[in-house]
Motif scaffolding. Sequence first.
Motif, mmCIF file in Angstrom:
data_model
loop_
_atom_site.group_PDB
_atom_site.id
_atom_site.type_symbol
_atom_site.label_atom_id
_atom_site.label_comp_id
_atom_site.label_asym_id
_atom_site.label_seq_id
_atom_site.Cartn_x
_atom_site.Cartn_y
_atom_site.Cartn_z
ATOM 1 N N GLY A 119 -37.894 -5.890 -28.416
ATOM 2 C CA GLY A 119 -38.817 -7.064 -28.845
ATOM 3 C C GLY A 119 -38.299 -8.542 -29.049
ATOM 4 N N GLU A 120 -37.199 -8.758 -28.441
ATOM 5 C CA GLU A 120 -36.485 -10.028 -28.324
ATOM 6 C C GLU A 120 -36.820 -10.911 -27.497
ATOM 7 O OE1 GLU A 120 -34.918 -10.998 -31.116
ATOM 8 O OE2 GLU A 120 -34.756 -9.137 -32.211
ATOM 9 N N ILE A 121 -36.020 -11.068 -26.696
ATOM 10 C CA ILE A 121 -36.470 -12.015 -25.169
ATOM 11 C C ILE A 121 -36.712 -11.055 -24.189
ATOM 12 C CG2 ILE A 121 -35.450 -13.650 -23.599
ATOM 13 C CD1 ILE A 121 -33.470 -14.209 -25.627
ATOM 14 N N MET A 122 -38.042 -11.163 -23.758
ATOM 15 C CA MET A 122 -38.661 -10.085 -22.993
ATOM 16 C C MET A 122 -38.814 -10.541 -21.519
ATOM 17 S SD MET A 122 -41.910 -8.402 -25.065
ATOM 18 C CE MET A 122 -41.641 -7.427 -26.490
ATOM 19 N N LEU A 123 -37.530 -10.727 -20.831
ATOM 20 C CA LEU A 123 -37.311 -11.031 -19.349
ATOM 21 C C LEU A 123 -36.506 -9.993 -18.679
ATOM 22 C CD1 LEU A 123 -36.417 -14.831 -20.204
ATOM 23 C CD2 LEU A 123 -38.588 -13.868 -19.438
ATOM 24 N N ALA A 124 -36.974 -9.894 -17.398
ATOM 25 C CA ALA A 124 -36.458 -8.646 -16.663
ATOM 26 C C ALA A 124 -34.950 -9.000 -16.398
ATOM 27 C CB ALA A 124 -36.961 -8.823 -15.171
ATOM 28 N N HIS A 125 -34.456 -10.288 -16.263
ATOM 29 C CA HIS A 125 -33.108 -10.544 -16.123
ATOM 30 C C HIS A 125 -32.345 -10.577 -17.365
ATOM 31 C CE1 HIS A 125 -35.196 -14.493 -16.328
ATOM 32 N NE2 HIS A 125 -34.421 -14.952 -17.083
ATOM 33 N N VAL A 126 -32.892 -10.608 -18.309
ATOM 34 C CA VAL A 126 -32.044 -10.416 -20.016
ATOM 35 C C VAL A 126 -32.035 -8.891 -20.033
ATOM 36 C CG1 VAL A 126 -32.348 -10.624 -22.159
ATOM 37 C CG2 VAL A 126 -33.040 -12.513 -20.702
ATOM 38 N N ALA A 127 -32.950 -8.064 -19.509
ATOM 39 C CA ALA A 127 -32.775 -6.624 -19.636
ATOM 40 C C ALA A 127 -31.637 -5.974 -18.889
ATOM 41 C CB ALA A 127 -34.147 -5.930 -19.294
ATOM 42 N N SER A 128 -31.688 -6.638 -17.707
ATOM 43 C CA SER A 128 -30.575 -6.162 -16.659
ATOM 44 C C SER A 128 -29.074 -6.537 -17.494
ATOM 45 C CB SER A 128 -30.750 -6.903 -15.452
ATOM 46 O OG SER A 128 -31.858 -6.497 -14.740
ATOM 47 N N ALA A 129 -29.068 -7.699 -17.969
ATOM 48 C CA ALA A 129 -27.695 -8.211 -18.463
ATOM 49 C C ALA A 129 -27.405 -7.399 -19.745
ATOM 50 C CB ALA A 129 -27.814 -9.691 -18.845
ATOM 51 N N GLU A 130 -28.356 -7.142 -20.431
ATOM 52 C CA GLU A 130 -28.136 -6.224 -21.674
ATOM 53 C C GLU A 130 -27.797 -4.846 -21.199
ATOM 54 O OE1 GLU A 130 -31.144 -8.629 -24.795
ATOM 55 O OE2 GLU A 130 -31.695 -6.613 -24.122
ATOM 56 N N GLY A 131 -28.363 -4.263 -20.209
ATOM 57 C CA GLY A 131 -28.043 -3.085 -19.889
ATOM 58 C C GLY A 131 -26.657 -2.908 -19.487
ATOM 59 N N ILE A 132 -26.172 -3.917 -18.657
ATOM 60 C CA ILE A 132 -24.640 -3.925 -18.240
ATOM 61 C C ILE A 132 -23.870 -4.081 -19.698
ATOM 62 C CG2 ILE A 132 -22.846 -5.511 -16.981
ATOM 63 C CD1 ILE A 132 -25.036 -6.131 -15.099
ATOM 64 N N VAL A 133 -23.912 -4.809 -20.664
ATOM 65 C CA VAL A 133 -23.232 -5.364 -21.739
ATOM 66 C C VAL A 133 -23.227 -3.716 -22.376
ATOM 67 C CG1 VAL A 133 -23.099 -6.197 -23.899
ATOM 68 C CG2 VAL A 133 -23.555 -7.714 -21.816
ATOM 69 N N ALA A 134 -24.232 -3.095 -22.701
ATOM 70 C CA ALA A 134 -24.272 -1.856 -23.291
ATOM 71 C C ALA A 134 -23.503 -0.866 -22.584
ATOM 72 C CB ALA A 134 -25.839 -1.298 -23.409
ATOM 73 N N GLY B 270 -33.726 9.176 -36.864
ATOM 74 C CA GLY B 270 -33.046 8.244 -37.846
ATOM 75 C C GLY B 270 -32.876 6.994 -37.281
ATOM 76 N N VAL B 271 -33.136 6.611 -35.976
ATOM 77 C CA VAL B 271 -32.903 5.196 -35.339
ATOM 78 C C VAL B 271 -33.891 4.135 -36.029
ATOM 79 C CG1 VAL B 271 -33.313 3.821 -33.531
ATOM 80 C CG2 VAL B 271 -32.526 6.198 -33.121
ATOM 81 N N LYS B 272 -33.570 3.303 -36.628
ATOM 82 C CA LYS B 272 -34.115 2.229 -37.531
ATOM 83 C C LYS B 272 -34.987 1.091 -36.544
ATOM 84 C CE LYS B 272 -31.045 2.046 -41.355
ATOM 85 N NZ LYS B 272 -30.070 1.062 -42.298
ATOM 86 N N LEU B 273 -36.142 1.237 -36.909
ATOM 87 C CA LEU B 273 -37.035 0.058 -36.141
ATOM 88 C C LEU B 273 -37.664 -0.969 -37.244
ATOM 89 C CD1 LEU B 273 -39.496 2.851 -34.512
ATOM 90 C CD2 LEU B 273 -37.544 1.647 -33.527
ATOM 91 N N ASN B 274 -37.792 -2.198 -36.497
ATOM 92 C CA ASN B 274 -38.520 -3.104 -37.437
ATOM 93 C C ASN B 274 -40.082 -3.090 -36.621
ATOM 94 O OD1 ASN B 274 -39.569 -5.366 -38.533
ATOM 95 N ND2 ASN B 274 -38.424 -6.849 -37.504
ATOM 96 N N LYS B 275 -40.829 -2.485 -37.525
ATOM 97 C CA LYS B 275 -42.249 -2.256 -36.916
ATOM 98 C C LYS B 275 -41.824 -1.241 -35.610
ATOM 99 C CE LYS B 275 -44.660 -6.056 -39.176
ATOM 100 N NZ LYS B 275 -45.190 -7.283 -38.746
ATOM 101 N N ASP B 276 -42.194 -1.917 -34.480
ATOM 102 C CA ASP B 276 -42.201 -1.126 -33.197
ATOM 103 C C ASP B 276 -40.837 -1.601 -32.248
ATOM 104 O OD1 ASP B 276 -43.096 -3.423 -32.521
ATOM 105 O OD2 ASP B 276 -44.850 -2.628 -31.469
ATOM 106 N N LYS B 277 -39.973 -2.421 -32.956
ATOM 107 C CA LYS B 277 -38.880 -3.033 -32.087
ATOM 108 C C LYS B 277 -37.635 -2.335 -32.582
ATOM 109 C CE LYS B 277 -40.807 -7.618 -32.688
ATOM 110 N NZ LYS B 277 -40.646 -8.897 -33.303
ATOM 111 N N ILE B 278 -36.711 -1.903 -31.704
ATOM 112 C CA ILE B 278 -35.559 -1.086 -31.840
ATOM 113 C C ILE B 278 -34.629 -2.108 -32.513
ATOM 114 C CG2 ILE B 278 -33.774 0.278 -30.680
ATOM 115 C CD1 ILE B 278 -35.401 1.471 -28.862
ATOM 116 N N ILE B 279 -33.943 -1.986 -33.474
ATOM 117 C CA ILE B 279 -32.957 -2.579 -34.084
ATOM 118 C C ILE B 279 -31.658 -2.410 -33.623
ATOM 119 C CG2 ILE B 279 -31.883 -3.628 -36.137
ATOM 120 C CD1 ILE B 279 -34.384 -2.750 -37.678
#
Length: 462
Positions: free
Chosen positions: A310-325, A281-290
């Motif tokens: 599917g938002e900002i596809m940059l390595a340093h953004v992914a790392s920052a998001e991982g820490i916040v999560a 039941g994880v909601k997607l916007n097409k193939d993007k995880i919401i």
Amino acid sequence: MKVVVIGGGPGGYVAAIRAAQLGAEVTLVEKKYIGGTCLNVGCIPTKVLLHTAELYTTLEKESKKLGIQIEKLDIDWKKLQQRKKTVVSQLIGGINMLLKSNKVKVIMGEASFLNENQLEVQLEEGKKAAVDFDYAIIATGSKPLILPIPGADLEGVITSDEALSLEEIPKSMLVIGGGVIGSEFASIYSSMGTKVTIVEALPNIVAAMDQEVTDYLVKALKKARVDIHTDTKVEGIEKTKTGLRVKTVSKEGSKSFEVEKVLLSIGRKPVTENMGLEKIGVKLNKDKIITNKKFQTNINNIYGIGDCRGEIMLAHVASAEGIVAVEGIMGKTSKIDFKTIPYAVYTKPELAAVGMTEKQAKEKGYETKTGKFPLYANGKSLIMGEANGLVKYVVDAKTEEILGLHMAGPRATELIVEGALALRLEATIEEIATTIHAHPTVGESLHEAVHAVHNMAIHLPK
């Protein structure tokens, strides 16, 4: 607390390490290779090739001016490929060491959700393993987007993955897509002697960046004999006796190009298929995880970070998001200030940006002022033989707060961090102007450009 991270790229492995630091029992599941796309077939290997291309171009065209006599200069493609593998292997080894030292359990295999608290992992040897968890972080990244262009499946039509490991340097290449990745590969291969053509559907290449800055890249690419066709669409690709024929159409009419290789560089798409997301039941916007701002999906204990959103596809953004999560999961409050995200293009000249462009600021209702400083007036840039560039500030005319910084030139991707910090601290131009910058450096140009907002740059004539 059991945390499972799906994906071992710059978002996933950083999240796994941070979770372990905060006391979680962490399992990292990776389908193909630790380090993800960025380390194995993206950021790092591309920059290895770009570094050699930059040195080769400098020595080929500037050696006599630099006082260096070279009888014969050539590229050993096989040795360059080996160096690329060595750099990647060393960095992968470093990540594995970090995961081990933080007691992160690593499972190599393909994960899918059985339910909201259990994964099934298809192991490499054909076996299966079950992984129980309290929280899951999806960090599966992205892959090249393939549009349904007739002939896109022909031999010789490649993506960025294959472009990194060609058996030899091609004589000619057409790049479909003039974004960041396409422009970087155009810079690499044109420097090494390939006749490169860029076909871009939009009016400009690297269209998301300030056009005054990207104009310097266009100038450099054209000087390197790269043909750039904007406002042009590809209609199809055909096989010929000697290679490939690419048919295009623009306002000027139809045109065909005969080339050895065609690089598809249209963009990337999230990797979210075959994971059982719909089943739980994880909601997607097409193939993007919401997700929400904490990167939490609609299932409370399942999070999504990085390119799979599917938002900002940059390595340093992914790392920052991982820490916040992870910090949210572990009871710590943290967030990302998205306005401070730097964008970098590793061409020659390098391009870098943070914050709003002049156009974006005006669209948001700001009355703006700008300060610009050309690098031909910067001593260090002249010493380096890289005076083709510009520093440009976008400033709120009322408060003189810095809204954006845009750069083209040597080490722009390193220097942009000053702009990111300025935006994070809501700095005004006075605060940059009263900060002493070392001489002689390219960084002085950031100081001069701030003074240029009031036409007070010392090293520019009135």
